[in-house]
Design an enzyme around this catalytic site. Sequence first.
Site, PDB file in Angstrom:
ATOM      1  N   ASP A  79       0.885  -1.166   0.000  1.00 48.55           N
ATOM      2  CA  ASP A  79       0.000   0.000   0.000  1.00 48.55           C
ATOM      3  C   ASP A  79       0.923   1.216   0.000  1.00 48.55           C
ATOM      4  O   ASP A  79       1.534   1.534   1.014  1.00 48.55           O
ATOM      5  CB  ASP A  79      -0.884  -0.038   1.254  1.00 48.55           C
ATOM      6  CG  ASP A  79      -1.662   1.265   1.479  1.00 48.55           C
ATOM      7  OD1 ASP A  79      -1.673   2.124   0.575  1.00 48.55           O
ATOM      8  OD2 ASP A  79      -2.250   1.405   2.568  1.00 48.55           O
TER       9      ASP A  79
ATOM     10  N   LYS B  27       2.620  11.501  -3.344  1.00 50.63           N
ATOM     11  CA  LYS B  27       1.620  10.793  -4.153  1.00 50.63           C
ATOM     12  C   LYS B  27       0.670  11.768  -4.858  1.00 50.63           C
ATOM     13  O   LYS B  27       0.156  11.465  -5.931  1.00 50.63           O
ATOM     14  CB  LYS B  27       0.842   9.861  -3.232  1.00 50.63           C
ATOM     15  CG  LYS B  27      -0.099   8.908  -3.912  1.00 50.63           C
ATOM     16  CD  LYS B  27      -0.551   7.885  -2.906  1.00 50.63           C
ATOM     17  CE  LYS B  27      -1.702   7.058  -3.400  1.00 50.63           C
ATOM     18  NZ  LYS B  27      -2.125   6.094  -2.372  1.00 50.63           N
TER      19      LYS B  27
ATOM     20  N   GLU C  96      -7.220   0.677  -4.572  1.00 54.89           N
ATOM     21  CA  GLU C  96      -7.235   0.559  -3.114  1.00 54.89           C
ATOM     22  C   GLU C  96      -8.574   0.038  -2.552  1.00 54.89           C
ATOM     23  O   GLU C  96      -8.557  -0.864  -1.713  1.00 54.89           O
ATOM     24  CB  GLU C  96      -6.882   1.916  -2.482  1.00 54.89           C
ATOM     25  CG  GLU C  96      -5.410   2.230  -2.652  1.00 54.89           C
ATOM     26  CD  GLU C  96      -5.061   3.694  -2.498  1.00 54.89           C
ATOM     27  OE1 GLU C  96      -5.922   4.477  -2.046  1.00 54.89           O
ATOM     28  OE2 GLU C  96      -3.920   4.071  -2.816  1.00 54.89           O
TER      29      GLU C  96
ATOM     30  N   ASP D  54     -13.220   5.230   1.913  1.00 58.50           N
ATOM     31  CA  ASP D  54     -11.771   5.263   2.184  1.00 58.50           C
ATOM     32  C   ASP D  54     -11.285   6.712   2.231  1.00 58.50           C
ATOM     33  O   ASP D  54     -11.152   7.369   1.200  1.00 58.50           O
ATOM     34  CB  ASP D  54     -11.051   4.482   1.068  1.00 58.50           C
ATOM     35  CG  ASP D  54      -9.534   4.500   1.226  1.00 58.50           C
ATOM     36  OD1 ASP D  54      -9.010   5.218   2.102  1.00 58.50           O
ATOM     37  OD2 ASP D  54      -8.866   3.777   0.454  1.00 58.50           O
TER      38      ASP D  54
END
Length: 596
Positions: free
Chosen positions: A8, A70, A168, A191
């Site tokens: 992850d 990211k 994800e 999420d």
Amino acid sequence: MDEIVGIDLGTTNSLIGIMDAGFPILLADADGARLTPSVVALPEDGPPLVGSPAQRMRALRPRETIYSIKRFMGLRGDDLRDEDMDVSYEIDRSGAQVSARVNGQRYSPEEISALILGKLKANAEAALGHAVSHAVITVPAYFNDAQRSATKRAGELAGFAVERIVNEPTAAALAYGLDKLSTRAKIAVYDLGGGTFDISILELNNAVFEVLATNGNTHLGGDDIDTALIRHLIQNHDHLAANPEAISRLREAAIAAKHKLSSEEFATIEIPFLDGETNFSATISRAELEQLGRPVIERTRAHCRRVLADAKLEPADLDEVILVGGVTRMPFVRQFVAEVFGREPNVTQNPDETVAIGATIQAGILSGAVRDVVLLDVTPLSLGIETFGGLMNVIIPRNSTIPIKAGEMFTTAVHNQRSMSIKVLQGEREMAKDNWTLGQFEIEFEAAPKGIARVGVQFEIDVNGILHVLARDTRTGSEKVVALQSAIDVSDEAVEAMIGDSLEHAFTDMAERVWTEAELKSNEMLAAVDAALLLVNEDLEPAMRDTILQRVSDVRAALRSREAKRLKDANDALDRATETLAARIVAKALESAGTP
Ligand code: AMP
């Protein structure tokens, strides 16, 4: 197949895991920590530091410490918004790719991510006592091709063979669903991490996960709550705002207080000599933090509504709502989710680890360590090509399950055309010009009368969400394949805007399509009628000829009027008036061919 690790690669933290005797386990570093901060410090006077040591440098050397990289993966300078620039290090948006600049050196987001992945690799190898070289890496569901490709390259730079890029929420659902494979259930995965928000709806059916719909925003997360909290804390300390070192130290303390407030009612922040002289001290209550964070959380509501609409579900249709991402530890976030979906979310998973556990299970599936589970994802927007009249011709509709392959046959619009331009589009609008162009290429073929050449166009989206377009001339078999790896550097806001626009303009877009189709038909018929009249001229009764000419002039007038309904009616009338004419032409053709 070799052993594969699951990773992850998070905005805030990253994790790595491996299947051990059928169970996913996450691997810890030498200090026993499983969460590795996604932070890299690049001091001028020493080697790069990654993870916790870099995190500690963040307050001391904010300009040399890179975090939240990211957010920049696979982006170009003009993709950046002002809030993207709100980091303590320098962002260089001048080149083709966004890069971070530290001590005069440029670092691409891939390079920084590769350092983080390399650290995870080293941690795993130290924990396992042997080398690992294959990996599955997760990305937000809304990452576009460029962002996925950049993530894959980062893995390769770190020395991994990247076996798969996985969404994800899909990984999270896999982590959640493995022990419930026999039940048929619909699950919402909410999420909310440090920098990205994803909401997906999945169906679990006989050991198969299908993503029914997905939505999200890669610029929404816990970082925004941190920023709101810091603004609140410095509101009476104006001079601190211009002091990046002080803000960086304050951020660290504010985040710790935020975490504490998930289980306690009050938290105190004390930083002696924050900017060399001020002793900073503040107490913040959970209620105050919730008030600051509420606007951030509220922004997820529209995404939740949209994903339900896309999946054609009501909240009551859901069997389970699961929470992923550190922010969902906050009690008011759990209440918010319960309110939006009308049911208590399931909190049995550790929200920080669910995605990594799922990535590890996916790695296990690929390596053969876990069987009988198939993962399916969906396309966030429709894909198609431009056809006659500038229309969007959808080949793969939005929310199609991937991997997917679909194709259609196209023909030429003019005589002796020798090539066809294939313009690959993405978007929800009816007219090509309103959608995004992912790429364009030419396919050549032998000259032939119009409508004779046949070009097959096939779209294939592979398991990593990368689009391959194949165009083949069916007569000669000559073909061209183009992989649109990094053709769409668009932000999630743009994806949302596209969907919003398509709803907003649904009416006018449809009217434009109806008009364009009618116009194409008119032009085709007018040319055909002209040709036919020449052919059977002397055999035509004057009355019929007059009627046809009248209908032709009606069509021409309707074309000028730009009224779609009038044009369609005029087309239909001309069609009916020429039925006999068409039959005569066929008869004449048969006659001249010598058939009675
Ligand atoms: P993730 O990207 O899933 O690692 O989530 C990281 C985000 O969750 C960051 O914004 C963290 O500050 C936040 N977070 C982690 N733990 C907690 C907690 N106990 N309470 C509130 N926020 C948290």
